[in-house]
Scaffold this active site. Structure first.
Site, PDB file in Angstrom:
ATOM      1  N   ASP A  14       1.740  -7.580  -4.615  1.00 19.40           N
ATOM      2  CA  ASP A  14       1.036  -6.492  -3.982  1.00 19.40           C
ATOM      3  C   ASP A  14      -0.210  -6.297  -4.265  1.00 19.40           C
ATOM      4  O   ASP A  14      -0.668  -6.649  -5.575  1.00 19.40           O
ATOM      5  CB  ASP A  14       1.965  -5.293  -4.010  1.00 19.40           C
ATOM      6  CG  ASP A  14       1.626  -4.425  -2.773  1.00 19.40           C
ATOM      7  OD1 ASP A  14       0.766  -4.545  -1.866  1.00 19.40           O
ATOM      8  OD2 ASP A  14       2.123  -3.245  -2.793  1.00 19.40           O
ATOM      9  N   LYS A  15      -1.035  -5.303  -3.528  1.00 20.42           N
ATOM     10  CA  LYS A  15      -2.307  -5.014  -3.816  1.00 20.42           C
ATOM     11  C   LYS A  15      -2.247  -3.312  -3.740  1.00 20.42           C
ATOM     12  O   LYS A  15      -1.761  -3.053  -2.623  1.00 20.42           O
ATOM     13  CB  LYS A  15      -3.341  -5.660  -3.261  1.00 20.42           C
ATOM     14  CG  LYS A  15      -4.817  -4.971  -3.392  1.00 20.42           C
ATOM     15  CD  LYS A  15      -5.020  -4.147  -1.652  1.00 20.42           C
ATOM     16  CE  LYS A  15      -6.224  -3.664  -1.531  1.00 20.42           C
ATOM     17  NZ  LYS A  15      -6.379  -2.707  -0.507  1.00 20.42           N
ATOM     18  N   HIS A  16      -3.101  -2.656  -4.488  1.00 17.31           N
ATOM     19  CA  HIS A  16      -3.411  -1.310  -4.396  1.00 17.31           C
ATOM     20  C   HIS A  16      -4.794  -0.813  -4.324  1.00 17.31           C
ATOM     21  O   HIS A  16      -5.486  -1.524  -5.253  1.00 17.31           O
ATOM     22  CB  HIS A  16      -2.717  -0.339  -5.351  1.00 17.31           C
ATOM     23  CG  HIS A  16      -2.707   0.913  -5.136  1.00 17.31           C
ATOM     24  ND1 HIS A  16      -2.173   1.781  -4.104  1.00 17.31           N
ATOM     25  CD2 HIS A  16      -3.485   1.954  -5.893  1.00 17.31           C
ATOM     26  CE1 HIS A  16      -2.435   3.074  -4.235  1.00 17.31           C
ATOM     27  NE2 HIS A  16      -3.423   3.096  -5.431  1.00 17.31           N
ATOM     28  N   SER A  17      -5.155  -0.058  -3.423  1.00 13.34           N
ATOM     29  CA  SER A  17      -6.537   0.406  -3.458  1.00 13.34           C
ATOM     30  C   SER A  17      -6.541   1.940  -3.893  1.00 13.34           C
ATOM     31  O   SER A  17      -5.762   2.856  -3.152  1.00 13.34           O
ATOM     32  CB  SER A  17      -7.161   0.285  -2.252  1.00 13.34           C
ATOM     33  OG  SER A  17      -8.635   0.910  -2.202  1.00 13.34           O
ATOM     34  N   THR A  37      -3.897   3.536   5.369  1.00 15.47           N
ATOM     35  CA  THR A  37      -3.431   2.302   6.110  1.00 15.47           C
ATOM     36  C   THR A  37      -2.206   2.721   7.273  1.00 15.47           C
ATOM     37  O   THR A  37      -2.410   2.073   8.316  1.00 15.47           O
ATOM     38  CB  THR A  37      -2.826   1.150   5.106  1.00 15.47           C
ATOM     39  OG1 THR A  37      -4.018   0.742   4.115  1.00 15.47           O
ATOM     40  CG2 THR A  37      -2.356  -0.001   6.050  1.00 15.47           C
ATOM     41  N   ARG A  65       0.947  19.236  -8.518  1.00 14.56           N
ATOM     42  CA  ARG A  65      -0.412  18.554  -9.024  1.00 14.56           C
ATOM     43  C   ARG A  65      -1.362  19.004  -7.986  1.00 14.56           C
ATOM     44  O   ARG A  65      -2.483  19.597  -8.159  1.00 14.56           O
ATOM     45  CB  ARG A  65      -0.555  17.140  -9.369  1.00 14.56           C
ATOM     46  CG  ARG A  65       0.358  16.735 -10.601  1.00 14.56           C
ATOM     47  CD  ARG A  65       0.368  15.327 -10.475  1.00 14.56           C
ATOM     48  NE  ARG A  65      -0.871  14.516 -10.696  1.00 14.56           N
ATOM     49  CZ  ARG A  65      -1.212  13.565  -9.999  1.00 14.56           C
ATOM     50  NH1 ARG A  65      -0.389  12.746  -9.469  1.00 14.56           N
ATOM     51  NH2 ARG A  65      -2.371  12.864 -10.113  1.00 14.56           N
ATOM     52  N   SER A  99       1.607   8.015 -11.197  1.00 10.16           N
ATOM     53  CA  SER A  99       1.717   8.056  -9.655  1.00 10.16           C
ATOM     54  C   SER A  99       1.691   6.775  -9.025  1.00 10.16           C
ATOM     55  O   SER A  99       2.449   6.515  -8.212  1.00 10.16           O
ATOM     56  CB  SER A  99       0.949   9.087  -9.102  1.00 10.16           C
ATOM     57  OG  SER A  99       1.193   9.403  -7.811  1.00 10.16           O
ATOM     58  N   LYS A 112       5.505   4.167  -7.840  1.00 12.72           N
ATOM     59  CA  LYS A 112       5.786   3.450  -6.546  1.00 12.72           C
ATOM     60  C   LYS A 112       5.802   2.012  -6.471  1.00 12.72           C
ATOM     61  O   LYS A 112       6.639   1.526  -5.787  1.00 12.72           O
ATOM     62  CB  LYS A 112       4.736   4.192  -5.583  1.00 12.72           C
ATOM     63  CG  LYS A 112       5.178   5.912  -5.310  1.00 12.72           C
ATOM     64  CD  LYS A 112       4.387   6.303  -4.358  1.00 12.72           C
ATOM     65  CE  LYS A 112       2.944   6.284  -4.679  1.00 12.72           C
ATOM     66  NZ  LYS A 112       2.634   7.431  -5.362  1.00 12.72           N
ATOM     67  N   LYS A 113       4.875   1.397  -7.031  1.00 13.34           N
ATOM     68  CA  LYS A 113       4.904  -0.164  -7.105  1.00 13.34           C
ATOM     69  C   LYS A 113       6.031  -0.714  -7.807  1.00 13.34           C
ATOM     70  O   LYS A 113       6.568  -1.854  -7.337  1.00 13.34           O
ATOM     71  CB  LYS A 113       3.583  -0.633  -7.597  1.00 13.34           C
ATOM     72  CG  LYS A 113       2.073  -0.215  -6.965  1.00 13.34           C
ATOM     73  CD  LYS A 113       2.164  -0.509  -5.581  1.00 13.34           C
ATOM     74  CE  LYS A 113       1.133  -0.237  -4.642  1.00 13.34           C
ATOM     75  NZ  LYS A 113       1.209  -0.667  -3.390  1.00 13.34           N
TER      76      LYS A 113
END
Length: 435
Positions: free
Chosen positions: A80-83, A120, A168, A183, A187-188
């Site tokens: 996967d990828k996260h931005s 997204t 937060r 955080s 999730k990942k």
């Protein structure tokens, strides 16, 4: 140990053990802590920080506070990828099907827009019928049969993170590096990943506006993710202008289809998409070099396989079967479209990407409050990149709006936002560092 003792230790600057962190997170997930205790813990971490081992323990504890997805039986690397978020950043929409076409399984769990940044999920909801919260069985089927599925987070994945983030958000502790890291990564990890690539944005349209802050966050994310057992790397990318030439929801879906159809070649967007595809392929062991990865990704695009993969994903998740071939049948258009004329001749030399994102919000394409309804039709398209020479009156973009009044306000805001100089500007590379 009592929660208040754990808070006291962190307030005093002591390092917490993995057991202490696990105990606190378990109480958080079970609803046994008051908002005051959660806020006090977050503030103590904000002031005193956490070591790498503490953040690893916090990440793992939050990931394990709910379900952990399993991908047994899927004979592909799980990647996967996260931005960290930006304006015109629709990389995920193209990257997931490209990576899937190259042999990866990409169970991509994405989010909604936050502040000036587009989400997204909001973009995908512009596609009629697309199910962003499928049940676990359908999610698994799409990943198995297609190779990728882009969906939203369910309540059973890292629920402790949701409870901590809610506090937060109202206690001025969102920008704590340890808490941001835990955080994102909890999730990942809950998604059952084997490898992860991170896109850490820097610039006036990013949450990290300084290079130093972006590097700190990137190192923290990479160190903790690897410490938690997920092979991870990061690229630092420029967000001093919109990444795509569109900013909005339906307009970015159209941009995605144009990209997958080969109509967005030689752009900053193509550079970033191919670089991240290569990074995912190298990290997962599909190829041995970034050059080989970019070649494989480019072939998946030119052959049409990536576009076909995107279309099959959309259909299996409830969208039209001919969406890629006939998007105009399904994507609603704004009633008003107008060119945005350059106020003078010269070189587009600078802009404030964050403010462009806020103009999209003003048009109705984002939320100021969680309950706000998004107008998927609105935004900007055909935005010219910085470094382009324009003549006075030439369009630097097109606004899509619900009314003439909204369109005129957006035109005024965008023309004010761009700086036009007499000399050609020196621009930053879109990708500045790999970590």
């Amino acid at each position: 140990m009592l929660p208040q003792e754990i808070i006291r230790q962190k307030r005093n600057g002591a390092a917490l053990s993995a057991d202490e962190i696990q105990s606190f997170v378990a109480a958080l997930a079970a609803g046994e802590l008051s908002e005051g205790q959660i806020g006090a813990f977050a503030m103590a971490v904000w002031f005193k920080g956490m070591s790498r081992d503490e953040v690893v323990a916090l990440t793992l504890a939050m990931a394990r506070s709910g379900d952990i997805l399993s991908w047994s039986g899927i004979d592909r690397p799980i990647a996967d990828k996260h931005s960290t978020g930006g304006v015109g950043d629709n990389v995920s929409l193209m990257l997931a099907p490209i990576a899937a076409a190259c042999g990866l399984a990409v169970p991509m769990i994405s989010g909604r827009g936050l502040g000036h940044t587009g989400g997204t999920l909001d973009k995908l909801e512009a596609i009629p019928g697309y199910e962003i919260t499928p049940d676990a069985g359908l999610f698994r089927k799409v990943v198995r049969d297609v190779g990728c599925a882009i969906i939203g987070q369910t309540g059973v994945l890292a629920p402790a993170d949701g409870k901590l983030y809610a506090v937060r958000d109202v206690t001025a502790t969102v920008d704590s590096i340890p808490l941001i890291t835990a955080s994102i990564l909890s999730k990942k990890l809950a998604a059952g990943l084997q490898t992860l690539v991170l896109d850490v944005k820097v610039g006036n349209g990013a949450f990290m506006s300084s290079r130093a802050d972006a590097e700190v966050l990137a190192h923290a994310l990479v160190d903790v993710a690897n410490g938690a057992g997920v092979k991870t790397s990061a690229l630092i990318t420029d967000m001093n202008q919109p990444l795509a030439d569109a900013a909005g929801n339906a307009v970015e879906i159209r941009n995605c289809l144009d990209f997958l159809s080969g109509r967005k070649k030689d752009t900053r967007l193509e550079t970033v998409v191919l670089a991240f595809a290569a990074e995912m392929l190298v990290t997962s062991g599909i190829v041995s070099s970034a050059q080989a990865g970019e070649t494989m990704a480019a072939n998946a695009l030119s052959s049409g396989e990536a576009a076909d993969t995107f279309g099959r994903m959309v259909h299996l998740l409830g969208g039209p079967s001919d969406f890629v071939e006939a998007p105009d049948k399904y994507l609603t258009k704004a009633p008003v479209t107008k060119p945005v004329p350059a106020p003078r001749s010269g070189w587009l030399s600078a802009c404030d990407a964050r403010e462009i994102g806020m103009v999209v919000v003003d048009l109705g394409g984002g939320r100021r409050h969680p309950a706000d309804k998004i107008d998927h039709r609105v935004g900007f398209s055909h935005l010219l990149p910085l470094g382009t020479h324009v003549d006075k009156g030439e369009a630097i973009g097109t606004v899509h709006a619900s009314t003439e009044t909204a369109a005129d306000a957006a035109i005024a805001a965008l023309t004010t936002n761009y700086r036009i100089d007499d000399s050609e500007p020196s621009l930053l590379d879109v990708i500045s560092e790999r970590i």
